[in-house]
Design a protein around this motif. Structure first.
Motif, PDB file in Angstrom:
ATOM      1  N   ALA A  44       0.854  -1.196   0.000  1.00  0.00           N
ATOM      2  CA  ALA A  44       0.000   0.000   0.000  1.00  0.00           C
ATOM      3  C   ALA A  44       0.886   1.241   0.000  1.00  0.00           C
ATOM      4  O   ALA A  44       1.924   1.283   0.656  1.00  0.00           O
ATOM      5  CB  ALA A  44      -0.895   0.004   1.235  1.00  0.00           C
ATOM      6  N   GLY A  46       0.506   5.391   0.678  1.00  0.00           N
ATOM      7  CA  GLY A  46      -0.407   6.432   1.157  1.00  0.00           C
ATOM      8  C   GLY A  46      -0.130   7.743   0.442  1.00  0.00           C
ATOM      9  O   GLY A  46      -0.482   7.923  -0.712  1.00  0.00           O
ATOM     10  N   ARG A  49       4.941  10.137   2.406  1.00  0.00           N
ATOM     11  CA  ARG A  49       5.667  11.033   3.318  1.00  0.00           C
ATOM     12  C   ARG A  49       6.657  10.262   4.189  1.00  0.00           C
ATOM     13  O   ARG A  49       7.258  10.844   5.092  1.00  0.00           O
ATOM     14  CB  ARG A  49       4.676  11.815   4.181  1.00  0.00           C
ATOM     15  CG  ARG A  49       4.499  13.264   3.780  1.00  0.00           C
ATOM     16  CD  ARG A  49       4.195  13.448   2.343  1.00  0.00           C
ATOM     17  NE  ARG A  49       4.106  14.864   1.976  1.00  0.00           N
ATOM     18  CZ  ARG A  49       3.683  15.290   0.809  1.00  0.00           C
ATOM     19  NH1 ARG A  49       3.323  14.411  -0.120  1.00  0.00           N
ATOM     20  NH2 ARG A  49       3.638  16.563   0.519  1.00  0.00           N
ATOM     21  N   SER A  50       6.836   8.986   3.935  1.00  0.00           N
ATOM     22  CA  SER A  50       7.921   8.264   4.598  1.00  0.00           C
ATOM     23  C   SER A  50       9.186   8.589   3.824  1.00  0.00           C
ATOM     24  O   SER A  50       9.150   8.756   2.605  1.00  0.00           O
ATOM     25  CB  SER A  50       7.657   6.759   4.586  1.00  0.00           C
ATOM     26  OG  SER A  50       6.454   6.492   5.270  1.00  0.00           O
ATOM     27  N   THR A 113      -1.709  10.134   5.097  1.00  0.00           N
ATOM     28  CA  THR A 113      -3.023   9.490   5.094  1.00  0.00           C
ATOM     29  C   THR A 113      -3.281   8.789   6.426  1.00  0.00           C
ATOM     30  O   THR A 113      -2.352   8.504   7.192  1.00  0.00           O
ATOM     31  CB  THR A 113      -3.114   8.452   3.965  1.00  0.00           C
ATOM     32  OG1 THR A 113      -2.129   7.422   4.205  1.00  0.00           O
ATOM     33  CG2 THR A 113      -2.869   9.063   2.590  1.00  0.00           C
ATOM     34  N   HIS A 123       3.884   9.461  15.906  1.00  0.00           N
ATOM     35  CA  HIS A 123       3.867  10.147  17.202  1.00  0.00           C
ATOM     36  C   HIS A 123       4.023  11.641  16.958  1.00  0.00           C
ATOM     37  O   HIS A 123       4.416  12.069  15.871  1.00  0.00           O
ATOM     38  CB  HIS A 123       5.010   9.635  18.080  1.00  0.00           C
ATOM     39  CG  HIS A 123       6.352   9.864  17.468  1.00  0.00           C
ATOM     40  ND1 HIS A 123       6.860   9.044  16.466  1.00  0.00           N
ATOM     41  CD2 HIS A 123       7.263  10.838  17.642  1.00  0.00           C
ATOM     42  CE1 HIS A 123       8.034   9.506  16.082  1.00  0.00           C
ATOM     43  NE2 HIS A 123       8.317  10.597  16.776  1.00  0.00           N
ATOM     44  N   TYR A 399      14.074   4.795  13.476  1.00  0.00           N
ATOM     45  CA  TYR A 399      12.662   4.801  13.090  1.00  0.00           C
ATOM     46  C   TYR A 399      12.531   4.285  11.657  1.00  0.00           C
ATOM     47  O   TYR A 399      12.987   4.954  10.712  1.00  0.00           O
ATOM     48  CB  TYR A 399      12.161   6.246  13.197  1.00  0.00           C
ATOM     49  CG  TYR A 399      10.672   6.458  13.050  1.00  0.00           C
ATOM     50  CD1 TYR A 399       9.763   5.398  12.979  1.00  0.00           C
ATOM     51  CD2 TYR A 399      10.143   7.748  13.003  1.00  0.00           C
ATOM     52  CE1 TYR A 399       8.401   5.619  12.871  1.00  0.00           C
ATOM     53  CE2 TYR A 399       8.781   7.982  12.880  1.00  0.00           C
ATOM     54  CZ  TYR A 399       7.920   6.914  12.815  1.00  0.00           C
ATOM     55  OH  TYR A 399       6.565   7.129  12.696  1.00  0.00           O
TER      56      TYR A 399
HETATM   57  C1  LIG Z   1       7.624  16.920   7.190  1.00  0.00           C
HETATM   58  C2  LIG Z   1       7.399  15.578   7.822  1.00  0.00           C
HETATM   59  C3  LIG Z   1       7.249  15.507   9.196  1.00  0.00           C
HETATM   60  C4  LIG Z   1       7.046  14.274   9.810  1.00  0.00           C
HETATM   61  N1  LIG Z   1       6.906  14.245  11.171  1.00  0.00           N
HETATM   62  C5  LIG Z   1       6.680  13.072  11.781  1.00  0.00           C
HETATM   63  C6  LIG Z   1       6.473  13.028  13.186  1.00  0.00           C
HETATM   64  O1  LIG Z   1       6.510  14.057  13.872  1.00  0.00           O
HETATM   65  N2  LIG Z   1       6.214  11.821  13.750  1.00  0.00           N
HETATM   66  C7  LIG Z   1       6.128  10.679  13.006  1.00  0.00           C
HETATM   67  O2  LIG Z   1       5.865   9.629  13.579  1.00  0.00           O
HETATM   68  N3  LIG Z   1       6.317  10.690  11.678  1.00  0.00           N
HETATM   69  C8  LIG Z   1       6.571  11.861  11.055  1.00  0.00           C
HETATM   70  N4  LIG Z   1       6.744  11.888   9.695  1.00  0.00           N
HETATM   71  C9  LIG Z   1       6.674  10.624   8.942  1.00  0.00           C
HETATM   72  C10 LIG Z   1       5.239  10.353   8.440  1.00  0.00           C
HETATM   73  O3  LIG Z   1       4.289  10.779   9.376  1.00  0.00           O
HETATM   74  C11 LIG Z   1       5.074   8.841   8.243  1.00  0.00           C
HETATM   75  O4  LIG Z   1       6.071   8.326   7.417  1.00  0.00           O
HETATM   76  C12 LIG Z   1       3.686   8.477   7.694  1.00  0.00           C
HETATM   77  O5  LIG Z   1       3.507   7.104   7.895  1.00  0.00           O
HETATM   78  C13 LIG Z   1       3.532   8.811   6.213  1.00  0.00           C
HETATM   79  O6  LIG Z   1       2.216   8.501   5.820  1.00  0.00           O
HETATM   80  P1  LIG Z   1       1.777   8.427   4.296  1.00  0.00           P
HETATM   81  O7  LIG Z   1       0.299   8.476   4.223  1.00  0.00           O
HETATM   82  O8  LIG Z   1       2.520   9.427   3.493  1.00  0.00           O
HETATM   83  O9  LIG Z   1       2.186   6.942   3.940  1.00  0.00           O
HETATM   84  P2  LIG Z   1       3.376   6.368   3.038  1.00  0.00           P
HETATM   85  O10 LIG Z   1       4.623   7.064   3.388  1.00  0.00           O
HETATM   86  O11 LIG Z   1       2.943   6.331   1.631  1.00  0.00           O
HETATM   87  O12 LIG Z   1       3.424   4.888   3.606  1.00  0.00           O
HETATM   88  C14 LIG Z   1       3.842   4.657   4.939  1.00  0.00           C
HETATM   89  C15 LIG Z   1       3.552   3.218   5.339  1.00  0.00           C
HETATM   90  O13 LIG Z   1       2.153   3.074   5.465  1.00  0.00           O
HETATM   91  C16 LIG Z   1       1.707   1.954   4.730  1.00  0.00           C
HETATM   92  N5  LIG Z   1       0.338   2.250   4.322  1.00  0.00           N
HETATM   93  C17 LIG Z   1      -0.130   3.392   3.763  1.00  0.00           C
HETATM   94  N6  LIG Z   1      -1.453   3.281   3.563  1.00  0.00           N
HETATM   95  C18 LIG Z   1      -1.818   2.049   3.996  1.00  0.00           C
HETATM   96  C19 LIG Z   1      -3.050   1.324   4.028  1.00  0.00           C
HETATM   97  N7  LIG Z   1      -4.205   1.878   3.599  1.00  0.00           N
HETATM   98  N8  LIG Z   1      -3.046   0.076   4.500  1.00  0.00           N
HETATM   99  C20 LIG Z   1      -1.891  -0.499   4.958  1.00  0.00           C
HETATM  100  N9  LIG Z   1      -0.712   0.138   4.963  1.00  0.00           N
HETATM  101  C21 LIG Z   1      -0.685   1.385   4.482  1.00  0.00           C
HETATM  102  C22 LIG Z   1       2.702   1.839   3.581  1.00  0.00           C
HETATM  103  O14 LIG Z   1       2.738   0.531   3.052  1.00  0.00           O
HETATM  104  C23 LIG Z   1       3.995   2.196   4.282  1.00  0.00           C
HETATM  105  O15 LIG Z   1       4.538   1.097   4.958  1.00  0.00           O
HETATM  106  C24 LIG Z   1       6.962  13.086   9.033  1.00  0.00           C
HETATM  107  C25 LIG Z   1       7.106  13.164   7.642  1.00  0.00           C
HETATM  108  C26 LIG Z   1       7.316  14.401   7.031  1.00  0.00           C
HETATM  109  C27 LIG Z   1       7.464  14.469   5.534  1.00  0.00           C
END
Ligand SMILES: Cc1cc2nc3c(=O)[nH]c(=O)nc-3n(C[C@H](O)[C@H](O)[C@H](O)COP(=O)(O)OP(=O)(O)OC[C@H]3O[C@@H](n4cnc5c(N)ncnc54)[C@H](O)[C@@H]3O)c2cc1C
Length: 439
Positions: A44, A46, A49-50, A113, A123, A399
């Motif tokens: 998946a 999202g 933003r990872s 997401t 967190h 992390y």
């Molecule tokens: C500017 C910035 C600041 C941030 N600050 C923090 C912070 O303070 N604390 C923190 O914890 N993180 C932080 N992050 C990291 C971010 O919150 C995580 O990486 C988050 O998981 C990204 O979510 P995404 O929707 O972009 O998912 P993606 O990065 O696209 O995916 C992340 C993970 O989620 C899984 N996933 C996504 N959707 C689903 C679904 N529907 N079902 C099953 N699995 C799914 C993916 O397979 C992947 O393993 C930050 C990132 C940025 C860019």
């Protein structure tokens, strides 16, 4: 690379992902089966933003869920919201804030997401008060390639509930989730800002301010050395009791193109950090500001990741257990300062002792440091091995959501429950991160 191919936020490692977009929940089972049949496995995706490779599929074919973005149900009396997993935190806030609710836990960006927030058990600045995002997830619908649709909650399919929170997207596709929101009386933050001279002062301030405020985080000058190692600016705050309930306007400001080289270098880093540190007051100063600049300062500039140029960047985020935190942070920051690289935005934050329901969650009681580095081959051969040794010797961990370099042996030592996650992993799902650290 095709125009529509996706990368992670750090744009490193450079493995473009072919998106297979799903708009409807009804289409998910068929798409998942088809992707697994054609490409062996998928993952998946999202909002990407990872930073590293945890959101990149081993097969480089991802199931893009950003368009699975409908709200399903809301109970505004109790602050319970059910939505599809592609809804962003920004979408949730736009709906919830005018009704007097906020996210119980939010990371430093609202552009992620709901599915991504659960899969990394994110967190935020109030970890010492409310723990991780997963503590506020009441239930979710999980699609597995073999078992089909399952309802997961603390009472039903408990093992999968725990493994999916912080489960890196490996246990199944989260189709929708119900979360508990936090009541607020205003969308304004009553903040206190103060600068500090070094790490000892940071820990003393954190002791004092974590008791008084729900939210707290510090910016650190990662270029400072000697007695000033770990100097920075502490920002604490609470939602104000009055001041209106307004969701912030979406920004159009952005970095339009990727420059040919990184704009972050040792000169710009020193100059920015010095000016930023000096412009903040020595004593605690009260401030009133909107929730967006307080929680999401980086979201103010869309695509800011482009300033690192075509090679991208890596984030290093570690957690050091409480007893070792001050000495290990000193060693880490000294190593970073002497390397002459780093970022404007190094973040230091204490995590509390509230346990997460997730099997593989990153936060635990201790202190976490996060900062970005322009990509260079010397990171992986020189600086990161030095930092990893300090983290390892202090019993800390990295992390996965931010990682592109961790050694498999470090991951397996720091996350001993990984084999339980592997046993529950859906065979149709796999990531480049998981393949890298478990085989
Ligand atoms: C500017 C910035 C600041 C941030 N600050 C923090 C912070 O303070 N604390 C923190 O914890 N993180 C932080 N992050 C990291 C971010 O919150 C995580 O990486 C988050 O998981 C990204 O979510 P995404 O929707 O972009 O998912 P993606 O990065 O696209 O995916 C992340 C993970 O989620 C899984 N996933 C996504 N959707 C689903 C679904 N529907 N079902 C099953 N699995 C799914 C993916 O397979 C992947 O393993 C930050 C990132 C940025 C860019």
């Amino acid at each position: 690379m095709s125009a529509s191919a996706l990368l992670s936020w750090g744009q490193h490692p450079p493995h473009p992902q072919i998106p297979h977009t799903c708009h409807w929940r009804d289409a998910l089972p068929g798409t998942l089966t088809e992707l697994a049949r054609t490409h062996g496995s998928t993952l998946a995706f999202g909002n990407g933003r990872s930073y590293g490779d945890s959101c990149l599929a081993t097969s480089d074919h991802v199931l893009s869920l950003r368009h699975l973005d409908r709200f399903i149900e809301a109970d505004w009396t109790r602050g319970r919201l059910t939505a599809e997993s592609g809804v962003t935190l920004e979408d949730i806030l736009a709906l919830a804030i005018p009704r007097g609710w906020f996210l119980s836990v939010t990371p430093g960006t609202q552009l992620i997401t709901l599915g991504g927030a659960i899969a990394n058990d994110v967190h935020g600045k109030n970890h010492h008060v409310r723990g991780t995002f997963g503590r506020h997830v009441r239930r979710f619908g999980l699609l597995r390639s073999q078992e089909g649709r399952l309802l997961c909650s603390p009472d039903e399919n408990q093992q999968l509930f725990a493994a999916t929170i912080g489960g890196l997207g490996l246990t199944g596709i989260i189709e929708w989730a119900e979360i508990q929101l936090l009541p607020i009386r205003s969308s304004q933050i009553h903040a206190s800002v103060t600068r500090f001279e070094g790490l000892t002062e940071f820990f003393a301030l954190s002791d004092e301010l974590d008791r008084r405020y729900e939210y707290g985080v510090a910016w650190i000058d990662c270029a400072a050395t000697g007695r000033t190692t770990g100097r920075g600016v502490y920002m604490a705050g609470d939602f104000a009791a009055e001041g209106g309930l307004q969701a912030a306007r979406r920004t159009n400001l952005g970095v339009p193109v990727t420059p040919p080289i990184s704009l972050i270098n040792s000169l710009s880093l020193h100059a920015f950090n010095e000016v930023y540190w000096r412009k903040h007051p020595r004593s605690q100063q009260p401030r009133r500001l909107g929730y967006a600049p307080f929680f999401y300062p980086l979201d103010g500039v869309r695509n800011w990741n482009r300033i690192y140029g075509p090679k991208g960047f890596q984030q290093y985020q570690c957690l050091i257990p409480r007893d070792q935190a001050e000495s290990a942070m000193h060693a880490l920051l000294s190593a970073i300062a002497s390397s002459g690289t780093g970022s404007f935005l190094a973040v230091l934050k204490r995590c509390g002792d509230l346990e997460s329901p997730g099997l593989l969650s990153f936060p635990a009681q201790g202190t976490t440091l996060a900062l970005d580095f322009p990509q260079s081959s010397r990171l992986d051969t020189e600086l990161f091995p030095r930092l990893d040794t300090i983290v390892r010797e202090a019993g800390g961990r990295l992390y996965p959501a931010k990682d592109a370099h961790m050694l498999g042996e470090d991951f397996r030592r720091a996350y001993p429950a990984w084999e339980r996650l592997e046993a529950l992993r859906d065979p149709a799902l796999n990531s480049r991160f998981w393949t890298r650290v478990t085989t």
